[in-house]
Design a protein around this motif. Structure first.
Motif, mmCIF file in Angstrom:
data_model
loop_
_atom_site.group_PDB
_atom_site.id
_atom_site.type_symbol
_atom_site.label_atom_id
_atom_site.label_comp_id
_atom_site.label_asym_id
_atom_site.label_seq_id
_atom_site.Cartn_x
_atom_site.Cartn_y
_atom_site.Cartn_z
ATOM 1 N N UNK A 87 0.634 -1.117 0.050
ATOM 2 C CA UNK A 87 -0.165 -0.051 0.273
ATOM 3 C C UNK A 87 0.805 1.332 0.058
ATOM 4 N N UNK A 88 2.146 1.274 0.868
ATOM 5 C CA UNK A 88 2.947 2.400 1.137
ATOM 6 C C UNK A 88 3.274 2.512 -0.437
ATOM 7 N N UNK A 89 4.142 1.623 -1.036
ATOM 8 C CA UNK A 89 4.823 1.999 -2.360
ATOM 9 C C UNK A 89 3.830 2.276 -3.494
ATOM 10 N N UNK A 90 2.730 1.548 -3.435
ATOM 11 C CA UNK A 90 1.485 1.847 -4.371
ATOM 12 C C UNK A 90 1.209 3.252 -4.413
ATOM 13 N N UNK A 91 0.828 3.662 -3.070
ATOM 14 C CA UNK A 91 0.306 5.015 -3.108
ATOM 15 C C UNK A 91 1.393 6.178 -3.411
ATOM 16 N N UNK A 92 2.712 5.809 -2.779
ATOM 17 C CA UNK A 92 3.692 6.836 -3.114
ATOM 18 C C UNK A 92 4.025 6.893 -4.754
ATOM 19 N N UNK A 93 4.067 5.807 -5.509
ATOM 20 C CA UNK A 93 4.815 5.751 -6.768
ATOM 21 C C UNK A 93 3.546 6.059 -7.611
ATOM 22 N N UNK A 94 2.152 5.772 -7.295
ATOM 23 C CA UNK A 94 0.976 6.063 -7.853
ATOM 24 C C UNK A 94 1.025 5.597 -9.392
ATOM 25 N N UNK A 95 0.955 4.450 -9.870
ATOM 26 C CA UNK A 95 1.063 4.105 -11.126
ATOM 27 C C UNK A 95 -0.142 4.476 -11.932
ATOM 28 N N UNK A 96 -1.268 4.556 -11.440
ATOM 29 C CA UNK A 96 -2.549 5.000 -12.053
ATOM 30 C C UNK A 96 -2.339 6.494 -12.343
ATOM 31 N N UNK A 97 -1.752 7.213 -11.441
ATOM 32 C CA UNK A 97 -1.710 8.736 -11.526
ATOM 33 C C UNK A 97 -0.840 8.957 -12.746
ATOM 34 N N UNK A 98 0.373 8.089 -12.698
ATOM 35 C CA UNK A 98 1.565 8.163 -13.726
ATOM 36 C C UNK A 98 1.291 8.007 -15.152
ATOM 37 N N UNK A 99 -0.024 7.295 -15.282
ATOM 38 C CA UNK A 99 -0.353 6.711 -16.942
ATOM 39 C C UNK A 99 -0.554 7.939 -17.513
ATOM 40 N N UNK A 100 -1.642 8.506 -17.263
ATOM 41 C CA UNK A 100 -1.825 9.761 -17.966
ATOM 42 C C UNK A 100 -0.497 10.777 -18.267
#
Length: 208
Positions: A12-25
């Motif tokens: 959860x920590x790494x997913x929220x910090x890196x935020x792949x969904x937000x990086x896609x656009x």
């Protein structure tokens, strides 16, 4: 026995910090007009470089920055300033103009894989601080292996979304991409300012 609670917390920590969904656009905006093959190469390179950087910091932690005399607050300020310059390019379409000027020289075209994708968006102050914190929370080879495996999993999700970004680009169209680019430029500018403010606050130059 695998610590399930630690796995969930770390993911959860790494997913929220890196935020792949937000990086896609954002990846779509940064690679607008780039051929599909080159876009795939950029995606692979960005995730690979980002992973290598996070591995280094997971292994050596703050000692890496301390050895060369750089504190995490200084890293935040520098990353924020560089990110702000990218935000300005996105807001005023300077990247598009440079691509047009350099269209006759393919090797001279912008490559966002190292900056800003790998650094500081994937392996920025937040993700670096997170891997340092998580490896410190569970010392030893087992903890290191778990943190690196989870980080690789998150970056795998990130790569998958990057590779599917052309579908998103076709769905949005040229006008939609322009709107998203401007909007993300604004968000990036705000994020970069937040990085700088956090760094200054950690220096003690601003109230908490």
């Amino acid at each position: 026995m695998i610590d399930t609670a630690f796995l969930i917390t770390a993911f959860v920590t790494m997913f929220v910090v890196i935020d792949p969904i937000g990086l896609a656009p954002l990846f779509v905006a940064l690679t607008q007009g780039v051929p599909e093959r080159q876009r795939r190469a950029i995606a692979m390179r960005a995730c690979t470089i980002g992973m290598l950087i996070l591995i280094v910091f997971a292994l050596f932690g703050e000692a890496v920055l301390g050895f060369i005399g750089i504190s995490m607050p200084a890293f935040r300020v520098a990353g924020g300033i560089l990110l702000f310059l990218t935000a300005l390019d996105m807001l005023f379409e300077r990247r598009t103009k440079r691509r047009e000027d350099q269209s006759e020289d393919a090797d001279a075209q912008d490559d966002p894989s190292v900056f800003p994708l790998a650094i500081p968006l994937i392996s920025g102050p937040g993700s670096i601080a997170s891997v340092i914190l998580l490896t410190g929370q569970k010392p030893g080879l087992e903890g290191l292996a778990l943190v690196l495996a989870i980080t690789a999993l998150v970056l795998g999700v990130c790569l998958g979304l990057f590779l599917a970004s052309s579908l998103l680009e076709r769905a949005l169209g040229k006008t939609g991409i322009t709107v998203v680019t401007r909007l993300l430029g604004m968000l990036l500018a705000a994020l970069s300012v937040q990085f700088v403010l956090d760094g200054l606050r950690n220096f003690g130059l601003m109230p908490g």
